[in-house]
Design a protein around this motif. Sequence first.
Motif, PDB file in Angstrom:
ATOM      1  N   GLY A   1     -50.643   1.045 -82.138  1.00 21.68           N
ATOM      2  CA  GLY A   1     -51.399   0.495 -81.017  1.00 21.68           C
ATOM      3  C   GLY A   1     -52.044  -0.844 -81.255  1.00 21.68           C
ATOM      4  O   GLY A   1     -52.497  -1.494 -80.303  1.00 21.68           O
ATOM      5  N   THR A   2     -52.079  -1.308 -82.511  1.00 24.41           N
ATOM      6  CA  THR A   2     -52.923  -2.465 -82.835  1.00 24.41           C
ATOM      7  C   THR A   2     -52.138  -3.676 -83.315  1.00 24.41           C
ATOM      8  O   THR A   2     -52.619  -4.441 -84.136  1.00 24.41           O
TER       9      THR A   2
ATOM     10  N   GLU B   1     -53.723  -1.049 -77.291  1.00 22.12           N
ATOM     11  CA  GLU B   1     -54.922  -0.352 -77.735  1.00 22.12           C
ATOM     12  C   GLU B   1     -55.740   0.229 -76.593  1.00 22.12           C
ATOM     13  O   GLU B   1     -56.790   0.844 -76.837  1.00 22.12           O
TER      14      GLU B   1
ATOM     15  N   TYR C   1     -47.261   7.954 -80.882  1.00 21.45           N
ATOM     16  CA  TYR C   1     -48.255   6.879 -81.013  1.00 21.45           C
ATOM     17  C   TYR C   1     -48.895   6.957 -82.394  1.00 21.45           C
ATOM     18  O   TYR C   1     -49.307   8.034 -82.833  1.00 21.45           O
ATOM     19  N   ARG C   2     -48.959   5.814 -83.060  1.00 21.86           N
ATOM     20  CA  ARG C   2     -49.514   5.737 -84.413  1.00 21.86           C
ATOM     21  C   ARG C   2     -50.893   5.071 -84.365  1.00 21.86           C
ATOM     22  O   ARG C   2     -51.055   4.004 -83.769  1.00 21.86           O
ATOM     23  N   VAL C   3     -51.885   5.705 -85.002  1.00 16.50           N
ATOM     24  CA  VAL C   3     -53.263   5.212 -85.025  1.00 16.50           C
ATOM     25  C   VAL C   3     -53.622   4.826 -86.455  1.00 16.50           C
ATOM     26  O   VAL C   3     -53.527   5.651 -87.364  1.00 16.50           O
TER      27      VAL C   3
ATOM     28  N   TYR D   1     -59.781   5.019 -86.505  1.00 22.81           N
ATOM     29  CA  TYR D   1     -60.397   5.718 -85.379  1.00 22.81           C
ATOM     30  C   TYR D   1     -61.872   5.914 -85.678  1.00 22.81           C
ATOM     31  O   TYR D   1     -62.325   5.786 -86.825  1.00 22.81           O
TER      32      TYR D   1
ATOM     33  N   PHE E   1     -59.173   5.721 -79.183  1.00 21.41           N
ATOM     34  CA  PHE E   1     -59.568   6.269 -80.482  1.00 21.41           C
ATOM     35  C   PHE E   1     -60.793   5.572 -81.079  1.00 21.41           C
ATOM     36  O   PHE E   1     -61.022   5.640 -82.280  1.00 21.41           O
TER      37      PHE E   1
ATOM     38  N   ASP F   1     -59.100  10.969 -75.260  1.00 22.18           N
ATOM     39  CA  ASP F   1     -57.930  10.100 -75.446  1.00 22.18           C
ATOM     40  C   ASP F   1     -56.676  10.922 -75.728  1.00 22.18           C
ATOM     41  O   ASP F   1     -55.604  10.662 -75.172  1.00 22.18           O
TER      42      ASP F   1
ATOM     43  N   VAL G   1     -49.082  12.227 -82.049  1.00 15.40           N
ATOM     44  CA  VAL G   1     -50.046  11.182 -82.419  1.00 15.40           C
ATOM     45  C   VAL G   1     -50.372  11.392 -83.888  1.00 15.40           C
ATOM     46  O   VAL G   1     -50.710  12.513 -84.296  1.00 15.40           O
TER      47      VAL G   1
ATOM     48  N   LEU H   1     -52.414   9.811 -87.515  1.00 15.09           N
ATOM     49  CA  LEU H   1     -53.551   9.009 -87.938  1.00 15.09           C
ATOM     50  C   LEU H   1     -53.595   8.909 -89.452  1.00 15.09           C
ATOM     51  O   LEU H   1     -53.075   9.773 -90.169  1.00 15.09           O
TER      52      LEU H   1
END
Length: 317
Positions: free
Chosen positions: A209-210, A217, A247-249, A252, A268, A278, A290, A292
């Motif tokens: 996301g970043t 994001e 989706y990869r975080v 958070y 997140f 979320d 998802v 993290l």
Amino acid sequence: MQIGFSAPSGGPLATPDALTRLAQEAESLGFGYATVSDHVVIPTDIHAKYPYTDSGEFPASSRGERHEQLTQVMFLAAKTTRLRFVTSVMVVPHRPALLTAKILSTIDVLSGGRLTLGIGAGWLREEFEALQVPDFAARGKVTDEYILAAKTLWTEPRPRFSGEHVRFGDITFEPKPVQQGGPPIWVGGESGPALRRTARLGDAWYPIGTNPSFPLESLARYRAAVAKLQGLAEKEGRDPGAIGLAYRVQRYGPEVPPTAGDGERRLFSGQPAQIADDLKALRDMGVIGVDLTFPGGTVEEVLASMRAFRDDAMRGL
């Protein structure tokens, strides 16, 4: 929706005992999968721009020792019974096409069908040069061709393929993967080429996301990108609903800035209840996974972070 965690590839948390404990306790805690990253070597002089920092600099914390990705996946699969494993992501041009397809098929068979193949074309030119693999500039075409070749090997009784970068015929390829058609392919990346690759070849889209160049994001930005992907899938003659979402975080919690670049809430960020919301919003969009990176300098600290996340943010999923 399954929740995954990042299994360390190097450092004090990547010893056999530490990795075994993380994987086995994650399985018992109810996490669905572990991710394993991919670098074969780390060049000492890097000029390529890293996509996931504002400066473009590859973080110093990522430049240390690394296990070979596929070997680590096989090790962890042998230590667990239910946990799935996602290559996050495998840089496709780094390994020969036929040998890689065989290794992946072997992992899938011996793990009982617990492999998901996250793929990417790569960003680190100097690593390509060190490995003496096909030219960095051709990496997109090589990636697509290698994946098509693997699908041929995994599905056809007498596989034959004739491309620019890989050719074979008059061979058998057995055993086939346990999962029909081969391990699911999650296409990493956020750029236009990554979206087009997903629309053509992917079973799911798997962005981080970043990425400052392609930020996802906020929920609004992610929804817009998903709509674009679905339009591309229609142009390819595919059912958009048949392409999954993951989706990869990277970070958070309260230390994450609360506002995204579009002025919306940053996914997140904030307190556990907000992160739980979320996750539910992404689940309602059809997101299937998802994952993290959980903080901690010791196995105990990482497991404490995972337990807290399970108890506070995963309720109701």
